[in-house]
Design a protein around this motif. Structure first.
Motif, PDB file in Angstrom:
ATOM      1  N   UNK A 123      -2.356   3.997   6.405  1.00  0.00           N
ATOM      2  CA  UNK A 123      -1.794   2.678   6.092  1.00  0.00           C
ATOM      3  C   UNK A 123      -1.771   2.547   4.569  1.00  0.00           C
ATOM      4  N   UNK A 124      -0.601   2.164   4.026  1.00  0.00           N
ATOM      5  CA  UNK A 124      -0.486   1.911   2.588  1.00  0.00           C
ATOM      6  C   UNK A 124      -0.721   0.427   2.325  1.00  0.00           C
ATOM      7  N   UNK A 125      -1.365   0.110   1.206  1.00  0.00           N
ATOM      8  CA  UNK A 125      -1.453  -1.284   0.790  1.00  0.00           C
ATOM      9  C   UNK A 125      -0.895  -1.396  -0.632  1.00  0.00           C
ATOM     10  N   UNK A 126       0.115  -2.265  -0.784  1.00  0.00           N
ATOM     11  CA  UNK A 126       0.751  -2.471  -2.095  1.00  0.00           C
ATOM     12  C   UNK A 126       1.242  -3.890  -2.194  1.00  0.00           C
ATOM     13  N   UNK A 127       2.332  -4.079  -2.920  1.00  0.00           N
ATOM     14  CA  UNK A 127       2.882  -5.435  -3.056  1.00  0.00           C
ATOM     15  C   UNK A 127       4.360  -5.431  -2.655  1.00  0.00           C
ATOM     16  N   UNK A 128       4.868  -6.637  -2.384  1.00  0.00           N
ATOM     17  CA  UNK A 128       6.284  -6.783  -2.023  1.00  0.00           C
ATOM     18  C   UNK A 128       7.187  -6.382  -3.184  1.00  0.00           C
ATOM     19  N   UNK A 129       6.691  -6.541  -4.424  1.00  0.00           N
ATOM     20  CA  UNK A 129       7.536  -6.292  -5.593  1.00  0.00           C
ATOM     21  C   UNK A 129       7.530  -4.827  -6.004  1.00  0.00           C
ATOM     22  N   UNK A 130       6.538  -4.082  -5.530  1.00  0.00           N
ATOM     23  CA  UNK A 130       6.408  -2.688  -5.950  1.00  0.00           C
ATOM     24  C   UNK A 130       7.449  -1.798  -5.285  1.00  0.00           C
ATOM     25  N   UNK A 131       7.601  -0.593  -5.802  1.00  0.00           N
ATOM     26  CA  UNK A 131       8.560   0.374  -5.263  1.00  0.00           C
ATOM     27  C   UNK A 131       8.219   0.709  -3.799  1.00  0.00           C
TER      28      UNK A 131
END
Ligand SMILES: CC(=O)N[C@H]1[C@@H](OP(=O)(O)OP(=O)(O)OC[C@H]2O[C@@H](n3ccc(=O)[nH]c3=O)[C@H](O)[C@@H]2O)O[C@H](CO)[C@@H](O)[C@@H]1O
Length: 357
Positions: free
Chosen positions: A34-42
């Motif tokens: 599972x990846x965790x990042x942001x909506x704005x990131x690539x």
């Protein structure tokens, strides 16, 4: 193994995490990522296309903000910490891997709070802020360059920077009409875009023979397209972003690009000659250090941005493309610096610290 991959924002942080996920799913088909990042990131654009799962948190950058603005960020940090905790409680990873970029901060903190095993991967010779701050919390720190060990004290393991699976296969320099691949990191580079347009009038002898594939980033797309069209270079392929970088490298005889750490890892994995224009404002000027390490070994040419100018660039491109033996030598020197086992080595570290069950 159930692995949570935290971080991203730019391609240089995200794609090494993609490489790890691909390697793990190939080695252990029953495993989960599972990846965790942001909506704005690539990551929000790229991962759904690759069929890889992403959970997002709300977080904004800290660096470069005034003290008052930093204060305003504090409540958001707290919220992202809670959101990260909820994601961790649902997914229950056996190990959490931070790949840098500010989204990895709250996830790693929330994971440490829950006493989950932590592995950090640092792509650059000079570590980024998030990794420097969180390094002391990690069980293992996987580094790409020996120089970065000093920034972390003990617990570092030299693994290299992993590249996506499709790039691990070395393909010899192609025959046929020359192709130049131009790109400026994951977001494009205005200085490179402008210099290439300025160099076209000095590449008249190559018009109709040289194919150029040019990634511009979102902002400069129309202007660069127009620049090629006006100068009659109708067969250039100008795009905002290249999805299939493995094929783009495979077709290229020469690459003109920035010197981000993941770009460097890919050029060496694929064995491609390059002209590297380091981004001069990267933290601690680390792109110059990256570029120099290749240039000193005959694996690339370094062109500082202060010397990036149309005629000079055209001369370099023309001289290199005219000398196949030089391209082959540079390609060989680049390939010798590749780290094909990086993903496996990082996963070995994950297995060593992972929780059972
Ligand atoms: C300005 C800046 O500070 N940039 C940093 C950022 O760069 P950036 O995100 O640009 O990272 P890199 O140059 O290291 O990597 C770019 C990645 O994007 C991919 N790509 C690029 C263009 C495209 O059209 N399609 C595509 O898939 C490349 O194949 C590569 O995987 O993170 C890197 C890794 O921490 C740092 O070394 C860089 O210094």
């Amino acid at each position: 193994m159930r692995v949570l991959l935290a971080g991203g924002g730019t391609g240089g942080h995200l794609f090494p995490a993609v490489a790890l996920a691909q390697q793990l799913l190939a080695d252990e088909p029953g495993s989960e990522v599972l990846f965790v990042g942001t909506e704005r990131g690539i990551e929000a654009r790229v991962l759904p296309e690759l069929g890889l799962p992403l959970a997002t948190i709300d977080i904004v950058g800290f660096v470069g903000k005034k003290p008052v603005e930093k204060l305003a960020v504090a409540p958001k940090l707290l919220r992202s910490f809670r959101q990260s905790g909820a994601i961790l409680d649902r997914f229950r990873p056996q190990v959490v891997v931070g790949v840098g970029g500010y989204a990895s901060g709250p996830v790693l903190l929330a994971a440490r709070w829950r006493r989950l095993p932590l592995v950090i991967h640092e792509q650059n010779a000079r570590p980024g802020l998030t990794n420097r701050l969180l390094g002391h919390l990690a069980d293992r720190i996987c580094i790409s360059y020996p120089e970065s060990a000093g920034h972390f004290g003990g617990r570092t393991v030299l693994t290299g920077n992993p590249v996506r699976r499709e790039m691990t296969e070395h393909r010899p320099l192609p025959d046929g009409e020359p192709e130049l691949l131009v790109f400026g990191g994951s977001r494009g580079a205005r200085a490179i875009n402008q210099a290439v347009l300025a160099c076209l009038p000095h590449l008249e002898l190559w018009r109709g023979r040289l194919r150029i594939v040019h990634q511009t980033g979102e902002e400069d797309l129309e202007q660069v397209k127009e620049g090629y069209r006006k100068q009659g270079w109708t067969h250039a392929e100008v795009v905002p972003f290249i999805r299939d970088m493995a094929s783009a490298y495979a077709r290229a005889h020469l690459v003109l690009c920035r010197a981000g750490a993941t770009t460097i890892a890919e050029l060496t994995a694929c064995g491609r000659p390059s002209i590297l224009v380091p981004y001069p404002y990267a933290a601690g000027d680390h792109q110059t250090a990256n570029a120099r390490s290749l240039a000193e070994r005959g694996a690339a040419l370094m062109l500082p941005q202060t010397e990036l100018e149309g005629k000079r660039l055209a001369t370099l491109i023309s001289d290199m493309l005219s000398d196949r033996q030089r391209l082959l030598d540079m390609a060989g020197a680049a390939h010798a610096l590749g780290q094909p086992r990086a993903a496996e080595l990082i996963l070995d570290q994950c297995r060593a610290v992972a929780r059972k069950g």
